[in-house]
Motif scaffolding. Structure first.
Motif, PDB file in Angstrom:
ATOM      1  N   ARG B 235     -48.076 127.266 -40.760  1.00 47.51           N
ATOM      2  CA  ARG B 235     -46.916 126.491 -41.211  1.00 47.51           C
ATOM      3  C   ARG B 235     -46.237 127.158 -42.394  1.00 47.51           C
ATOM      4  N   SER B 236     -47.041 127.764 -43.272  1.00 47.66           N
ATOM      5  CA  SER B 236     -46.433 128.428 -44.435  1.00 47.66           C
ATOM      6  C   SER B 236     -45.678 129.687 -44.006  1.00 47.66           C
ATOM      7  N   LEU B 237     -45.951 130.192 -42.802  1.00 52.18           N
ATOM      8  CA  LEU B 237     -45.204 131.332 -42.273  1.00 52.18           C
ATOM      9  C   LEU B 237     -43.981 130.876 -41.478  1.00 52.18           C
ATOM     10  N   GLY B 238     -43.724 129.589 -41.493  1.00 54.21           N
ATOM     11  CA  GLY B 238     -42.513 129.081 -40.854  1.00 54.21           C
ATOM     12  C   GLY B 238     -42.698 128.610 -39.427  1.00 54.21           C
ATOM     13  N   LEU B 239     -43.939 128.530 -38.971  1.00 57.61           N
ATOM     14  CA  LEU B 239     -44.177 128.077 -37.595  1.00 57.61           C
ATOM     15  C   LEU B 239     -44.268 126.560 -37.549  1.00 57.61           C
TER      16      LEU B 239
END
Lengths: 255, 344
Positions: B235-239
């Protein structure tokens, strides 16, 4: 810049963060300290919408966080979580995943991506580990690889939750030096640390959390002078002047 | 810049390994498919196959055997094996559980309940069984996903919800068979699984679903790789982790549901093959899925071949052969993990 204003958050109905206002300024290393359960990790997770907030507002470069997509947030803020998976891939492959927020369909790595990955591995002192499987690395080596992945995101703000865990003292100091170097490059660097002396010695600014509330914010000098740490942690905090500046040390409170 | 040559060297070596393994598996698929078409009570030579496939020979005995028996059966084996293996690989990756398989998220029991209802309510209407199996498999998974979604869709929640729903469905099947014992025979054929009597009319719709679902899974491989880093990191990578997880599980359910609709409840394929594929893949999702598809196709075809030729003229259900191979593998897997030699 990431700005939190009167942010509150809870887990299963229990308040974990209460009315926290804090800004992560570019060019500064902000260290967040506090006793166990004081809400340090939740603060970082809430700041990038990984954990829902129950009150307050968060703005990223002036835009409310809820108006941004996860990808837009990831292009501006990198986050190194406390607990991480260990996939069976090489360290270089892992660091390449840091480029994910910047890739559009069909998600092929460019030469620029590869150069950023190489730079990130070097910055994290992990270039020798590049072709080894992450599963075969020690805890400290894995930490470096995760750090390199966060660097590969090339963001203005970097949040690190306990980045010195598993590292020996030399590598812990390397992480602090790297944080200061990134801040000197104009990035906002935020670290959650358990090691108080290290936080006081390495931070530009220090935020002290206690029972979910921000009870002090200032330079290490101001925090020391305010005497908040002994109250929050129930310890005695002292310092000595050395040729490298003030060095802090903790000891138990005398009965 | 210093490391660029190493980059390309590593990349070249990885590509070479991927091509070598893929080529080996493609060869295995072709050989097993050819053997499946050629071997049987009536032996067919390789040169006889070409004219039949090209439509030049449709009337000879060999042509009729190929077109109406061996070819549908071989296609069914290849498709079901590939679909179940890919489904298992996706489920294991998404749930981060090496012991997960299609049956864990309600595919088998959902299909089983729907078929049991059909066997009891509409005996003798055989064409309805594959449709019921597919609908039941999807409904089972959707129910599990719905429960998981309402409680936050954590990986553990999904596994536990799958086990709970499967238990209820199994109880319902037993109840139906207790009240309508005549349905037991038809249901038993479905439960054991097999490719006997399979026709192209059964294979074609399943092939379309499998093709679409496999394409969807392949298009999501970069997201699968990111998901493997853990939910917070992903999630922190934008997924958008939750929708991607649900989409992948839905595609895995469609794959398994389509396979079950033409082959019945084939156990262990979704467990064995992805584990073997994982050992030779480099940790990325794309090679894992390709190896699983090819390996699953070859494995089921070999098992079906063994099932119908070893005790010829008698034919064993392929599910029995798969279970005899899958059971020991499963035990080995558990014991090996317990020994703590390596993360599976």
């Amino acid at each position: 810049m990431l700005e939190l204003s009167h942010v509150s958050s809870e887990y299963s109905g229990k308040t974990v963060l209460r009315d926290v206002s804090l800004a992560f300024h570019p060019g500064r290393v902000l260290m967040i300290v506090g006793p166990n359960g004081s809400g340090k990790s939740t603060l970082l997770r809430t700041a990038i919408h990984l954990h829902p907030r129950t009150g307050g507002t968060i703005r990223l470069d002036g835009s409310p966080l809820e108006t941004l997509t996860p990808r837009q947030i990831a292009q501006k803020v990198a986050y190194l979580p406390q607990s991480r998976n260990v996939p069976d891939i090489t360290a270089r492959r892992m660091v390449m995943h840091g480029r994910f927020p910047h890739m559009s369909y069909p998600r092929r790595y460019t030469e620029a991506d590869r150069q950023i990955v190489t730079w990130s591995l070097e910055q994290a002192d992990a270039q020798e580990l590049a072709d080894r499987s992450v599963r075969t690395l020690s805890g400290g080596q894995r930490q470096k690889v995760y750090l390199a992945m966060a660097l590969a995101q090339q963001t203005d703000t970097i949040l690190m939750d306990e980045p010195t865990t598993y590292l020996d003292i030399a590598h812990q100091l390397q992480v602090i030096a790297l944080a200061q170097k990134l801040a000197a490059q104009g990035k906002a660097v935020v670290l959650v640390l358990h090691d108080l002396p290290m936080a006081l010695a390495g931070a530009d600014r220090l935020a002290v959390l206690h029972e979910g509330a921000l009870c002090a914010l200032g330079t290490p000098e101001e925090i020391y002078a305010g005497g908040i740490i002994p109250k929050a942690f129930g310890i005695s905090l002292n310092r000595v002047q050395t040729e490298n500046g003030w060095q802090y040390y903790c000891s138990p409170l005398k009965p | 810049m210093r490391c660029l040559p190493r980059f390309s060297m590593e990349s070249r070596q990885r590509n070479k390994k991927t091509i070598r393994i893929s080529a080996t598996l493609i060869a295995a698929v072709l050989v097993t498919a050819a053997m499946s078409v050629c071997l049987g009570p009536v032996m067919i030579s390789l040169p006889e196959i070409g004219p039949v496939l090209l439509g030049r020979d449709t009337d000879s005995v060999a042509a009729r055997i190929i077109l109406f028996s061996r070819l549908p059966r071989t296609c069914g084996c290849l498709l079901a094996g590939a679909a179940l293996a890919v489904s298992g690989a996706v489920i294991q990756s998404v749930l981060e559980n090496p012991l997960a398989a299609p049956n864990v998220i309600g595919v088998n029991t959902g299909a089983g309940l729907a078929v049991a209802i059909c066997c009891a309510a509409a005996p003798g209407i055989f064409w309805i069984t594959p449709i019921a199996a597919f609908v039941g498999a999807l409904a089972g998974v959707l129910l599990v996903l719905l429960i998981g979604e309402r409680t936050g869709a954590s990986r553990l929640t999904l596994v536990l919800a799958g086990i709970a729903v499967s238990a209820v469905f199994s109880g319902a099947v037993d109840l139906i068979l207790a009240f309508v014992p005549e349905a037991l025979s038809a249901y038993s054929d479905f439960r054991i699984g097999g490719f006997s009597g399979i026709t192209m009319r059964k294979v074609a719709p399943a092939a379309a679903v499998i093709g679409a679902a496999f394409g969807a899974v392949l298009s999501l491989t970069p997201q699968m790789d990111i998901l493997a880093l853990g939910t917070d990191t992903a999630r922190s990578l934008g997924l958008r982790a939750r929708p991607v997880r649900v989409a992948l599980l839905a595609a895995a359910a469609a794959l398994a549901g389509a396979a079950v609709s033409m082959a019945g409840l084939l156990g262990f394929v979704g467990l064995i093959v992805p584990h073997a594929a994982r050992r030779v893949s480099n940790g990325d999702s794309l090679p894992l899925l390709v190896y699983s598809a090819l390996g699953g196709a070859a494995f089921v075809t070999v098992c079906d071949l063994a099932a119908r030729t070893v005790f010829s003229p008698y034919e064993l259900p392929v599910g029995v052969v798969l279970s005899f191979l899958g059971g020991p593998f499963f035990l080995w897997l558990i014991l090996r993990q317990k020994g703590g030699h390596r993360d599976a």
